[in-house]
Design a protein around this motif. Structure first.
Motif, PDB file in Angstrom:
ATOM      1  N   GLU A 205      48.822  28.479  27.589  1.00 43.23           N
ATOM      2  CA  GLU A 205      48.539  27.174  26.977  1.00 43.23           C
ATOM      3  C   GLU A 205      49.461  26.908  25.798  1.00 43.23           C
ATOM      4  OE1 GLU A 205      44.644  24.490  25.793  1.00 43.23           O
ATOM      5  OE2 GLU A 205      44.442  26.666  26.022  1.00 43.23           O
ATOM      6  N   SER A 206      49.765  27.944  25.020  1.00 45.81           N
ATOM      7  CA  SER A 206      50.653  27.767  23.868  1.00 45.81           C
ATOM      8  C   SER A 206      52.074  27.414  24.291  1.00 45.81           C
ATOM      9  CB  SER A 206      50.659  29.032  23.000  1.00 45.81           C
ATOM     10  OG  SER A 206      51.410  30.070  23.615  1.00 45.81           O
ATOM     11  N   LEU A 207      52.415  27.774  25.516  1.00 48.93           N
ATOM     12  CA  LEU A 207      53.733  27.427  26.063  1.00 48.93           C
ATOM     13  C   LEU A 207      53.719  26.059  26.736  1.00 48.93           C
ATOM     14  CD1 LEU A 207      54.727  30.890  27.614  1.00 48.93           C
ATOM     15  CD2 LEU A 207      55.754  29.807  25.605  1.00 48.93           C
ATOM     16  N   GLY A 208      52.596  25.360  26.628  1.00 52.60           N
ATOM     17  CA  GLY A 208      52.487  24.026  27.199  1.00 52.60           C
ATOM     18  C   GLY A 208      52.109  24.014  28.666  1.00 52.60           C
ATOM     19  N   ILE A 209      51.589  25.139  29.157  1.00 45.87           N
ATOM     20  CA  ILE A 209      51.257  25.259  30.581  1.00 45.87           C
ATOM     21  C   ILE A 209      49.737  25.155  30.720  1.00 45.87           C
ATOM     22  CG2 ILE A 209      51.444  26.713  32.649  1.00 45.87           C
ATOM     23  CD1 ILE A 209      53.811  28.107  30.964  1.00 45.87           C
ATOM     24  N   SER A 210      49.267  23.932  30.909  1.00 50.03           N
ATOM     25  CA  SER A 210      47.828  23.708  31.045  1.00 50.03           C
ATOM     26  C   SER A 210      47.422  23.565  32.502  1.00 50.03           C
ATOM     27  CB  SER A 210      47.406  22.468  30.260  1.00 50.03           C
ATOM     28  OG  SER A 210      48.152  21.345  30.673  1.00 50.03           O
ATOM     29  N   ASP A 211      48.341  23.078  33.344  1.00 50.54           N
ATOM     30  CA  ASP A 211      48.102  22.973  34.782  1.00 50.54           C
ATOM     31  C   ASP A 211      48.855  24.111  35.462  1.00 50.54           C
ATOM     32  OD1 ASP A 211      47.799  22.374  37.422  1.00 50.54           O
ATOM     33  OD2 ASP A 211      48.719  20.382  37.324  1.00 50.54           O
ATOM     34  N   CYS A 212      48.112  25.111  35.950  1.00 44.32           N
ATOM     35  CA  CYS A 212      48.759  26.307  36.516  1.00 44.32           C
ATOM     36  C   CYS A 212      49.079  26.177  37.994  1.00 44.32           C
ATOM     37  CB  CYS A 212      47.861  27.523  36.291  1.00 44.32           C
ATOM     38  SG  CYS A 212      47.619  27.908  34.543  1.00 44.32           S
ATOM     39  N   GLY A 213      48.612  25.114  38.647  1.00 41.34           N
ATOM     40  CA  GLY A 213      48.958  24.883  40.042  1.00 41.34           C
ATOM     41  C   GLY A 213      48.341  25.900  40.990  1.00 41.34           C
ATOM     42  N   ARG A 214      49.151  26.403  41.876  1.00 39.16           N
ATOM     43  CA  ARG A 214      48.714  27.374  42.892  1.00 39.16           C
ATOM     44  C   ARG A 214      48.922  28.779  42.319  1.00 39.16           C
ATOM     45  NH1 ARG A 214      50.619  29.357  48.440  1.00 39.16           N
ATOM     46  NH2 ARG A 214      48.841  28.973  49.814  1.00 39.16           N
ATOM     47  N   VAL A 215      47.828  29.530  42.143  1.00 38.78           N
ATOM     48  CA  VAL A 215      47.878  30.789  41.402  1.00 38.78           C
ATOM     49  C   VAL A 215      47.482  31.963  42.300  1.00 38.78           C
ATOM     50  CG1 VAL A 215      46.991  32.054  39.402  1.00 38.78           C
ATOM     51  CG2 VAL A 215      47.262  29.557  39.284  1.00 38.78           C
TER      52      VAL A 215
ATOM     53  N   ARG B  97      42.007  25.283  35.541  1.00 39.09           N
ATOM     54  CA  ARG B  97      43.438  25.051  35.292  1.00 39.09           C
ATOM     55  C   ARG B  97      44.294  25.350  36.517  1.00 39.09           C
ATOM     56  NH1 ARG B  97      44.485  28.291  29.799  1.00 39.09           N
ATOM     57  NH2 ARG B  97      46.621  27.682  30.308  1.00 39.09           N
ATOM     58  N   ALA B  98      43.667  25.846  37.594  1.00 41.11           N
ATOM     59  CA  ALA B  98      44.397  26.164  38.816  1.00 41.11           C
ATOM     60  C   ALA B  98      43.994  25.190  39.922  1.00 41.11           C
ATOM     61  CB  ALA B  98      44.111  27.598  39.255  1.00 41.11           C
ATOM     62  N   ARG B  99      44.974  24.677  40.641  1.00 39.71           N
ATOM     63  CA  ARG B  99      44.684  23.816  41.787  1.00 39.71           C
ATOM     64  C   ARG B  99      44.081  24.623  42.922  1.00 39.71           C
ATOM     65  NH1 ARG B  99      48.216  23.000  45.968  1.00 39.71           N
ATOM     66  NH2 ARG B  99      49.996  23.626  44.674  1.00 39.71           N
ATOM     67  N   GLU B 100      44.567  25.850  43.107  1.00 39.62           N
ATOM     68  CA  GLU B 100      44.084  26.738  44.158  1.00 39.62           C
ATOM     69  C   GLU B 100      44.271  28.165  43.661  1.00 39.62           C
ATOM     70  OE1 GLU B 100      44.406  26.952  49.044  1.00 39.62           O
ATOM     71  OE2 GLU B 100      46.112  26.223  47.871  1.00 39.62           O
TER      72      GLU B 100
ATOM     73  N   ASP C 106      52.837  28.811  42.095  1.00 38.33           N
ATOM     74  CA  ASP C 106      53.350  28.310  40.820  1.00 38.33           C
ATOM     75  C   ASP C 106      53.210  29.354  39.717  1.00 38.33           C
ATOM     76  OD1 ASP C 106      53.845  25.487  41.678  1.00 38.33           O
ATOM     77  OD2 ASP C 106      51.690  25.576  42.050  1.00 38.33           O
ATOM     78  N   LEU C 107      52.184  30.231  39.861  1.00 40.54           N
ATOM     79  CA  LEU C 107      51.929  31.274  38.875  1.00 40.54           C
ATOM     80  C   LEU C 107      51.394  32.508  39.589  1.00 40.54           C
ATOM     81  CD1 LEU C 107      51.404  32.389  35.954  1.00 40.54           C
ATOM     82  CD2 LEU C 107      49.168  31.248  36.065  1.00 40.54           C
ATOM     83  N   ILE C 108      51.968  33.656  39.276  1.00 43.50           N
ATOM     84  CA  ILE C 108      51.447  34.936  39.744  1.00 43.50           C
ATOM     85  C   ILE C 108      51.083  35.745  38.510  1.00 43.50           C
ATOM     86  CG2 ILE C 108      51.964  37.102  40.951  1.00 43.50           C
ATOM     87  CD1 ILE C 108      53.799  35.542  42.806  1.00 43.50           C
ATOM     88  N   THR C 109      49.859  36.268  38.474  1.00 39.41           N
ATOM     89  CA  THR C 109      49.399  37.047  37.330  1.00 39.41           C
ATOM     90  C   THR C 109      49.176  38.499  37.732  1.00 39.41           C
ATOM     91  OG1 THR C 109      47.054  36.583  37.749  1.00 39.41           O
ATOM     92  CG2 THR C 109      48.253  35.017  36.358  1.00 39.41           C
ATOM     93  N   ALA C 110      49.323  39.383  36.764  1.00 39.60           N
ATOM     94  CA  ALA C 110      49.099  40.819  36.979  1.00 39.60           C
ATOM     95  C   ALA C 110      48.588  41.420  35.676  1.00 39.60           C
ATOM     96  CB  ALA C 110      50.382  41.516  37.432  1.00 39.60           C
ATOM     97  N   ALA C 111      47.300  41.231  35.415  1.00 41.98           N
ATOM     98  CA  ALA C 111      46.683  41.775  34.207  1.00 41.98           C
ATOM     99  C   ALA C 111      46.196  43.192  34.486  1.00 41.98           C
ATOM    100  CB  ALA C 111      45.516  40.894  33.765  1.00 41.98           C
TER     101      ALA C 111
END
Length: 274
Positions: free
Chosen positions: A101-111, A128-131, A173-178
């Motif tokens: 969010e701090s980077l201006g990414i509020s719409d994460c799209g397909r995650v 915040r994710a479309r899918e 649009d976004l891949i996460t790996a926490a």
């Protein structure tokens, strides 16, 4: 996942003996017992390869191994959030959401959430994710993740294999790996697979654990005494660049508490180079 075709009682006896010897500081006899574990169970459900590397009695493996990770998290699923979040102060998913969010990414799209566990990233990004897709090696974790209702699609599988074999060709649009990279040593193949699944300008958000400057790590990563992989910042930055990912943010964080002390790591956000 490999079926259990070994003598479980013999494995447990050897493993408990190895743990006892390691705790007593008798590393040579501990190593012998860990090698007995591997002779009984070559697929290594107890993580003997990691433990040998941690006590300096074996080579650093490329990863923690599917059998060990699946077994570990299947066993921990029910108490996972209580231990990790409430007792150890783990907050990477929320940190990740706030940094995006701090980077201006509020719409994460397909995650796609790699190693989704009980769904903490999905909850942090909810709305915040479309899918939202999630994949994890642990069937028990996936069952708990399903209950969050934060994901549209959930899969049981190893993360790199999923990235390489998933039949849906629409990019993410976004891949996460926490809290995933601490179970993988050599990040080269995984990051290449991540890049291959991202669309133009797609983002990769992940956490790592790191080591002190006093640790010798010629390969750029080591197995710590917590039996997790610790990666150096230069190694991770170089691996990202090699995979075609441009770093947008790379910040030092406390991942969680470990033995009563802060476990240092990094939170990174990188963009696929067009």
């Amino acid at each position: 996942m490999n079926e259990t075709t070994f003598d479980e009682d013999a494995l447990d006896e050897a493993y408990q003996r190895a743990l006892s010897e390691e705790k007593a500081g008798r590393f040579e006899t501990a190593a012998a017992a860990y090698r007995t574990c591997l002779s009984i169970d070559p697929h290594d459900h107890v993580g003997a390869h990691l433990r040998l590397a941690a006590i300096g009695a074996g080579e650093t493996p490329a990863s923690a191994g599917e059998a060990y990770v699946a077994t570990l998290f299947d066993q921990q699923a029910e108490m996972f959030e209580d231990i990790l979040v409430r007792q150890l102060g783990y907050g990477v998913p929320d940190l990740m959401a706030r940094r995006l969010e701090s980077l201006g990414i509020s719409d994460c799209g397909r995650v796609l959430d790699l190693g989704c566990g009980t769904g903490l990233v999905g909850l942090a990004l909810q709305g915040r994710a479309r899918e939202m897709f999630g994949v994890d090696l642990s069937e028990n974790m996936i069952e708990l993740c399903f209950d969050t209702e934060a994901y549209d699609h959930l899969f049981v599988g190893e993360v790199q294999g999923f990235l390489e074999d998933f039949e849906d060709d629409e990019p993410f649009d976004l891949i996460t790996a926490a809290d995933v990279l601490p179970y993988i040593g050599d990040l080269t193949s995984l990051l290449a697979a991540v890049t291959g699944r991202l669309g133009p300008g797609g983002l990769f958000a992940a956490s790592t654990e790191t080591f002190s400057q006093a640790v010798s790590a010629p390969a750029g990563f080591v197995v710590g005494r917590d039996h997790r992989f610790h990666h150096g910042e230069d190694y991770v930055r170089n691996a990202l660049a090699q995979a075609g990912l441009d770093v947008l943010s790379f910040e030092a964080i406390t991942v969680r508490m470990q033995d009563g002390k802060p476990a240092p790591g990094h939170l990174l956000i990188a963009r696929k180079i067009a």
